[in-house]
Design a protein around this motif. Structure first.
Motif, PDB file in Angstrom:
ATOM      1  N   ASN A 128      12.158  -1.504 -36.020  1.00 18.44           N
ATOM      2  CA  ASN A 128      12.531  -2.843 -36.470  1.00 18.44           C
ATOM      3  C   ASN A 128      11.280  -3.756 -36.456  1.00 18.44           C
ATOM      4  OD1 ASN A 128      15.632  -2.294 -36.490  1.00 18.44           O
ATOM      5  ND2 ASN A 128      15.284  -2.518 -34.187  1.00 18.44           N
ATOM      6  N   ASN A 129      10.338  -3.213 -37.271  1.00 17.19           N
ATOM      7  CA  ASN A 129       8.905  -3.912 -37.435  1.00 17.19           C
ATOM      8  C   ASN A 129       8.272  -4.108 -36.308  1.00 17.19           C
ATOM      9  OD1 ASN A 129       9.694  -3.545 -40.074  1.00 17.19           O
ATOM     10  ND2 ASN A 129      10.674  -5.706 -40.142  1.00 17.19           N
ATOM     11  N   LYS A 130       8.820  -3.937 -35.117  1.00 20.65           N
ATOM     12  CA  LYS A 130       8.247  -4.322 -33.965  1.00 20.65           C
ATOM     13  C   LYS A 130       8.326  -3.511 -32.460  1.00 20.65           C
ATOM     14  CE  LYS A 130       7.461  -8.607 -30.966  1.00 20.65           C
ATOM     15  NZ  LYS A 130       7.736 -10.082 -30.955  1.00 20.65           N
ATOM     16  N   VAL A 131       7.364  -3.150 -31.777  1.00 18.00           N
ATOM     17  CA  VAL A 131       7.597  -2.248 -30.732  1.00 18.00           C
ATOM     18  C   VAL A 131       6.969  -2.715 -29.510  1.00 18.00           C
ATOM     19  CG1 VAL A 131       5.907  -0.522 -31.148  1.00 18.00           C
ATOM     20  CG2 VAL A 131       7.887   0.244 -29.864  1.00 18.00           C
ATOM     21  N   ALA A 132       7.379  -2.341 -28.416  1.00 16.71           N
ATOM     22  CA  ALA A 132       6.776  -3.042 -26.983  1.00 16.71           C
ATOM     23  C   ALA A 132       6.326  -1.778 -26.588  1.00 16.71           C
ATOM     24  CB  ALA A 132       7.823  -3.941 -26.358  1.00 16.71           C
ATOM     25  N   THR A 133       5.149  -1.632 -25.815  1.00 20.21           N
ATOM     26  CA  THR A 133       4.707  -0.308 -25.255  1.00 20.21           C
ATOM     27  C   THR A 133       3.835  -0.887 -23.918  1.00 20.21           C
ATOM     28  OG1 THR A 133       3.412   1.602 -25.217  1.00 20.21           O
ATOM     29  CG2 THR A 133       2.718  -0.009 -26.579  1.00 20.21           C
ATOM     30  N   SER A 134       3.509  -0.180 -22.975  1.00 18.26           N
ATOM     31  CA  SER A 134       2.736  -0.325 -21.961  1.00 18.26           C
ATOM     32  C   SER A 134       1.671   0.637 -21.700  1.00 18.26           C
ATOM     33  CB  SER A 134       3.836  -0.582 -20.593  1.00 18.26           C
ATOM     34  OG  SER A 134       2.985  -0.745 -19.277  1.00 18.26           O
ATOM     35  N   PHE A 135       0.397   0.122 -21.438  1.00  9.82           N
ATOM     36  CA  PHE A 135      -0.492   0.885 -21.089  1.00  9.82           C
ATOM     37  C   PHE A 135      -0.986   0.562 -19.756  1.00  9.82           C
ATOM     38  CE2 PHE A 135      -2.034   2.926 -24.870  1.00  9.82           C
ATOM     39  CZ  PHE A 135      -1.485   2.422 -25.750  1.00  9.82           C
ATOM     40  N   THR A 136      -1.393   2.041 -19.114  1.00 16.62           N
ATOM     41  CA  THR A 136      -1.814   1.852 -17.653  1.00 16.62           C
ATOM     42  C   THR A 136      -3.428   1.485 -17.617  1.00 16.62           C
ATOM     43  OG1 THR A 136      -0.178   3.045 -16.780  1.00 16.62           O
ATOM     44  CG2 THR A 136      -2.051   2.988 -15.382  1.00 16.62           C
ATOM     45  N   LEU A 137      -3.821   0.666 -17.273  1.00 15.57           N
ATOM     46  CA  LEU A 137      -5.487   0.421 -17.190  1.00 15.57           C
ATOM     47  C   LEU A 137      -5.979   0.727 -15.742  1.00 15.57           C
ATOM     48  CD1 LEU A 137      -5.484  -2.671 -19.536  1.00 15.57           C
ATOM     49  CD2 LEU A 137      -5.479  -0.401 -20.022  1.00 15.57           C
ATOM     50  N   HIS A 138      -7.258   0.914 -15.655  1.00 20.95           N
ATOM     51  CA  HIS A 138      -7.810   1.106 -14.448  1.00 20.95           C
ATOM     52  C   HIS A 138      -9.177   0.616 -14.360  1.00 20.95           C
ATOM     53  CE1 HIS A 138      -9.839   3.480 -11.381  1.00 20.95           C
ATOM     54  NE2 HIS A 138      -8.666   3.514 -10.728  1.00 20.95           N
ATOM     55  N   ARG A 139      -9.567  -0.423 -13.510  1.00 18.88           N
ATOM     56  CA  ARG A 139     -10.665  -1.270 -13.369  1.00 18.88           C
ATOM     57  C   ARG A 139     -11.552  -1.201 -12.160  1.00 18.88           C
ATOM     58  NH1 ARG A 139     -12.753  -3.781 -17.624  1.00 18.88           N
ATOM     59  NH2 ARG A 139     -11.240  -4.825 -19.485  1.00 18.88           N
ATOM     60  N   GLU A 140     -12.790  -0.643 -12.104  1.00 20.64           N
ATOM     61  CA  GLU A 140     -13.485  -0.650 -10.707  1.00 20.64           C
ATOM     62  C   GLU A 140     -14.223  -1.743 -10.743  1.00 20.64           C
ATOM     63  OE1 GLU A 140     -13.010   1.593  -8.479  1.00 20.64           O
ATOM     64  OE2 GLU A 140     -12.044   3.105  -9.133  1.00 20.64           O
ATOM     65  N   ASP A 141     -14.527  -2.321 -11.783  1.00 16.23           N
ATOM     66  CA  ASP A 141     -15.518  -3.519 -11.732  1.00 16.23           C
ATOM     67  C   ASP A 141     -14.659  -4.900 -11.484  1.00 16.23           C
ATOM     68  OD1 ASP A 141     -17.663  -1.952 -12.355  1.00 16.23           O
ATOM     69  OD2 ASP A 141     -17.395  -2.286 -14.604  1.00 16.23           O
ATOM     70  N   VAL A 142     -15.123  -5.639 -10.478  1.00 15.30           N
ATOM     71  CA  VAL A 142     -14.716  -7.074 -10.202  1.00 15.30           C
ATOM     72  C   VAL A 142     -15.008  -7.950 -11.128  1.00 15.30           C
ATOM     73  CG1 VAL A 142     -14.145  -8.750  -8.221  1.00 15.30           C
ATOM     74  CG2 VAL A 142     -14.440  -6.238  -7.706  1.00 15.30           C
ATOM     75  N   GLY A 143     -14.119  -8.884 -11.567  1.00 17.05           N
ATOM     76  CA  GLY A 143     -14.561 -10.048 -12.469  1.00 17.05           C
ATOM     77  C   GLY A 143     -13.325 -10.402 -13.265  1.00 17.05           C
ATOM     78  N   VAL A 144     -13.789 -11.440 -14.197  1.00 17.59           N
ATOM     79  CA  VAL A 144     -12.660 -12.008 -15.082  1.00 17.59           C
ATOM     80  C   VAL A 144     -13.089 -11.407 -16.369  1.00 17.59           C
ATOM     81  CG1 VAL A 144     -11.877 -14.281 -16.157  1.00 17.59           C
ATOM     82  CG2 VAL A 144     -12.495 -14.080 -13.626  1.00 17.59           C
ATOM     83  N   PHE A 145     -11.910 -10.610 -17.158  1.00 17.66           N
ATOM     84  CA  PHE A 145     -12.323 -10.254 -18.261  1.00 17.66           C
ATOM     85  C   PHE A 145     -11.191 -10.610 -19.168  1.00 17.66           C
ATOM     86  CE2 PHE A 145     -13.154  -7.145 -15.188  1.00 17.66           C
ATOM     87  CZ  PHE A 145     -14.392  -6.664 -15.283  1.00 17.66           C
ATOM     88  N   GLU A 146     -11.679 -11.356 -20.213  1.00 19.64           N
ATOM     89  CA  GLU A 146     -11.028 -12.262 -21.358  1.00 19.64           C
ATOM     90  C   GLU A 146     -10.544 -11.341 -22.366  1.00 19.64           C
ATOM     91  OE1 GLU A 146     -10.415 -15.368 -20.774  1.00 19.64           O
ATOM     92  OE2 GLU A 146     -11.890 -15.931 -19.119  1.00 19.64           O
ATOM     93  N   LYS A 147     -11.011 -10.430 -22.671  1.00 21.26           N
ATOM     94  CA  LYS A 147     -10.194  -9.380 -23.818  1.00 21.26           C
ATOM     95  C   LYS A 147     -10.271  -8.157 -23.322  1.00 21.26           C
ATOM     96  CE  LYS A 147     -12.185 -12.357 -27.627  1.00 21.26           C
ATOM     97  NZ  LYS A 147     -11.033 -13.087 -27.987  1.00 21.26           N
TER      98      LYS A 147
END
Length: 298
Positions: A128-147
């Motif tokens: 239907n032209n659109k799909v929702a999916t989920s990715f599992t991320l893993h970050r060791e660095d502390v901080g604010v990531f805008e993108k």
């Protein structure tokens, strides 16, 4: 001439702004595509050598199919769009977290989605032209990531070519320092005057003003004091705890705020200048956590 030059500069700047990294599509033949091209090349040599009409028709058909497939794959990847379903993600350093994505396209096609700089890969069907999916991320660095950076690639329609592009999604990821895990356990203690109180290991959401700092100094663990008749109050989060305990204190405070955000609970934040402010909106809590991470860690 000057006006023409200025107009040229403005048009160039506008074109450059539109052709960002998310619009640059790269394309290469797959192994199957190389084999297909080899067959096309051999059939073309046979057609030249023997001059059979069928060989010419067969060679031209393969060539048209090859070129058309490249054009369709390239155009398809240009039309694919991806964006985050939420504008922020919060996690403790080293703890995996999920990022919900919405993938859009004009048609119902199969695409491969690969997360850039991570090993997490998924193949999703666009319905239907659109799909929702989920990715599992893993970050060791502390901080604010805008993108968050992703790579989208596809072999549609005939698996002859693989086209891909790198995209940057606007989604603020707040990663706070690790802090000691707290587990449910209780201990009984007595204060002066034989007044019996209960020491309960701190749980996110407990009233921070009731933390027993003497026990923390001895055991390096957070305990809250509770006596009979103690009723639930609005939690008080004290910024001075960060000054006393450094990075670990920042992790504890952020984990508390994270807990309140997850459960939709309000709290009172007490600044180092002893100013108290109540936080009830999720967006305000996120901004507070962002401010603390930037101020005390970044």
């Amino acid at each position: 001439m000057k006006q023409i030059f200025k107009l040229y500069q403005s048009l160039s700047a506008e074109l450059k702004s539109q052709l960002d990294n998310s619009q640059k599509v790269y394309i290469l033949p797959t192994k199957f595509g190389l084999a297909f091209f080899s067959v096309n090349f051999i059939s073309f040599i046979i057609a030249l050598a023997f001059g059979h009409q069928f060989s010419y028709i067969f060679s031209i058909t393969l060539l048209v199919t090859f070129v058309t497939s490249a054009m369709i794959t390239n155009q398809y990847m240009k039309n694919v769009k991806i964006k985050a379903s939420s504008y922020y993600a919060i996690t403790e350093a080293g703890v995996p977290f999920n990022l919900s994505l919405a993938i859009e396209n004009n048609d119902e096609k199969v695409i491969d989605v690969n997360l850039k700089n991570f090993d997490d890969k998924k193949r999703v069907q666009v319905n239907n032209n659109k799909v929702a999916t989920s990715f599992t991320l893993h970050r060791e660095d502390v901080g604010v990531f805008e993108k968050e950076k992703f790579k989208l690639y596809s072999t549609y329609p005939l698996f002859l070519f693989r086209a891909w592009k790198n995209v940057e999604i606007d989604c603020t990821s707040l990663v706070y320092p690790k802090c000691s895990d707290v587990h449910s356990s209780t201990s009984m203690d007595k204060e002066q005057g034989d007044h019996e109180i209960e020491h309960v290991k701190y749980q996110p959401g407990d009233n921070f003003s009731k933390v027993d700092w003497k026990i923390f100094a001895k055991r390096d663990e957070l305990f809250t004091k509770k006596d009979l008749g103690d009723d639930s109050e609005l939690s008080v989060i004290d910024e001075n705890f960060i000054l006393k305990n450094g990075i670990r204190g920042l992790g504890v405070i952020c984990k508390m705020i994270h807990h309140h955000i997850s459960h939709g609970h309000s709290f009172i934040f007490k600044s180092i200048h002893h100013h108290e402010k109540q936080y009830s909106k999720t967006s305000h809590m996120v901004e507070l956590m962002k401010k603390l991470i930037v101020e005390y860690y970044v």
